[in-house]
Design an enzyme around this catalytic site. Structure first.
Site: not given
Ligand code: NAD
Length: 423
Positions: A84, A278, A376
């Site tokens: 946009e 996300d 715009h």
């Molecule tokens: P992920 O599971 O890929 O990564 C998170 C993991 O990374 C943690 O559990 C931890 O083990 C590790 N990690 C490494 N370094 C870290 C740090 N510094 N801090 C925290 N953790 C660290 O991803 P996620 O963040 O658990 O999930 C995000 C994804 O889930 C996105 O792609 C999202 O789109 C998707 N998702 C969203 C929904 C929703 O919003 N309703 C539902 C399902 C999935």
């Protein structure tokens, strides 16, 4: 020597190469990141096929850099991915007008996410609620055992809530596990815990568990940003008062609030997308939070200070991460994050909230003064000229002619282009 100021005047007049060079110098980017930014195509088929199902291609969204932002005393250049026009310009302009009065000041409530476990078929929901709460220590152990990496990084289980939700089909017992997910958005992390815990909850209570999933109403991950615009910087008291009236309209009328908040999300979602986060999760959380009082309201507040200046504030849940999801694997998102260099997911959220507030300022000021179309439509005219087939310098000339003729549509652009080529 890199210049560590985000105050760059006339950035829009620079060539794309010069802009990349300046941003790269500002952020101290390496050769790989510079090359990634200079390649407007983003990911190859191999990575795309890995990221989603039934992959066929990618769609490129332009990324611009918002200038002039100072967040908690630090100058930042903020990448924004949006299709946009006017969005990036509005943020830079708004931030310029509060740069001298200190920019944006932010805070955050924490980085805790909530996962919900739905329990059905319990005849005695009040007893079930207490039975679950009594197991808090055991629940903490079960959850933390799911993610030792997160626990090692200082995150993990933080608390428990059990709510009774009355529905037309009976009372449901809804367990919330509260988890600090640190620098991860945390959806996968907390969903894994909820799924692991559900059979125990069913066993302890004699009920049946059904859904096990995070809540996007991340109200334990609320970020706040505020800034003051002097009446002088924004064109006087009349403009200031018109903006406050514009805000009051939004805060008291859901029809207006939807558009007011959409404008805020123009800024917020653009940074969320650019950093590989996300957008749907953030948008769902923002709108649910805007309706938390039972009425859909503005995500921002605007008021006049004792000194007569305009003070704006924004507050919304912002579940964004620096690891996990697409953030870690999308090469362009990595390069764009390197421009921002947030020290933590919290710091990223603070910058994003500031962008949302700046965007809101820009939209409200335009609406309360010239109207949105002036700025715009001149940018839009360039898109129309493009669509009508103008190339190179023709684009600017056709846009100029259709603006002057007050006919910003493709037909008029086609005629203007034909005239131009006939000259
Ligand atoms: P992920 O599971 O890929 O990564 C998170 C993991 O990374 C943690 O559990 C931890 O083990 C590790 N990690 C490494 N370094 C870290 C740090 N510094 N801090 C925290 N953790 C660290 O991803 P996620 O963040 O658990 O999930 C995000 C994804 O889930 C996105 O792609 C999202 O789109 C998707 N998702 C969203 C929904 C929703 O919003 N309703 C539902 C399902 C999935």
């Amino acid at each position: 020597m890199s210049e560590k100021t985000s105050r760059i005047s006339g950035f829009h007049t620079w060539s794309v190469e010069d802009r990349i060079a300046r941003v790269a110098d500002f952020a101290g980017l390496g050769e790989g990141e510079r090359t990634q930014l200079a390649a407007p195509s983003n990911i190859g088929a191999e990575l795309g096929d890995h990221m989603i199902e039934n992959f066929i291609t990618t769609i490129a969204i332009p990324v611009g850099v918002a200038t002039n932002l100072k967040v908690d005393g630090r100058d930042v250049l903020v990448p924004m991915a949006t299709e946009e026009s006017s969005v990036v310009a509005a943020v830079g302009n708004s931030a310029r007008q509060c740069y001298e009065s200190g920019g944006f000041t932010t805070s955050m409530s924490g980085t805790e996410m909530i996962a919900q476990i739905q329990l059905l078929d319990v005849p005695d929901p009040h007893r079930a609620r207490l039975v679950i709460l009594e197991r808090q220590a055991e629940i903490a152990e079960i959850c933390n055992a799911c993610d030792p990496v997160l626990v090692r990084l200082g995150g993990g289980f933080r608390g428990l809530e059990v709510r009774l939700v009355d529905t037309p089909t009976g009372t449901m017992v809804v367990t919330h596990i509260i988890v600090d997910t640190r620098d991860a958005m945390g959806a996968n992390a907390v969903n894994t815990m909820a799924e692991r815990l559900a059979p125990d909850i069913a066993r302890w209570t004699g009920g049946t568990t059904l859904l096990r999933i995070l809540s996007n109403l991340a109200d334990r991950r609320v970020v706040r940003a505020r800034a003051t615009w002097t009446a002088e910087a924004i064109g006087g008291e009349k403009v200031r008062d018109a903006m406050v009236a514009a805000y009051q309209f939004a805060d008291n009328d859901p029809y207006r609030a939807a558009t007011h908040n959409k404008g805020i999300m123009n800024g917020i979602s653009a940074v969320v997308l650019a950093t590989g986060n996300d957008t749907r999760a953030v948008e769902a959380g923002a709108h649910a939070y805007a309706a938390r009082t039972g009425r859909y309201r503005s995500l921002t507040t605007w008021e006049v200070t004792a000194e007569g200046h305009l003070a704006g504030a924004i507050e919304l849940p912002l579940a964004v991460g620096l690891v996990g999801g697409a953030v870690k694997i999308h090469p362009t998102a990595r390069a764009l994050l390197a421009i921002l260099k947030p020290g933590s997911a919290e710091e990223l959220a603070r910058v994003i909230a500031s962008v949302g507030l700046a965007q809101n300022f820009g939209a409200m000021k335009a609406l309360a003064t010239d109207g949105i179309q002036k700025g715009h439509m001149s940018l839009h005219a360039h898109n129309i000229a493009f669509a009508a087939g103008a190339v190179g310098e023709e684009v600017g000339e056709v846009a100029r002619r259709i603006i002057a003729a007050k006919a910003i549509n493709e037909e008029a652009a086609g005629r203007a282009l034909a005239d131009l080529r006939g000259q």
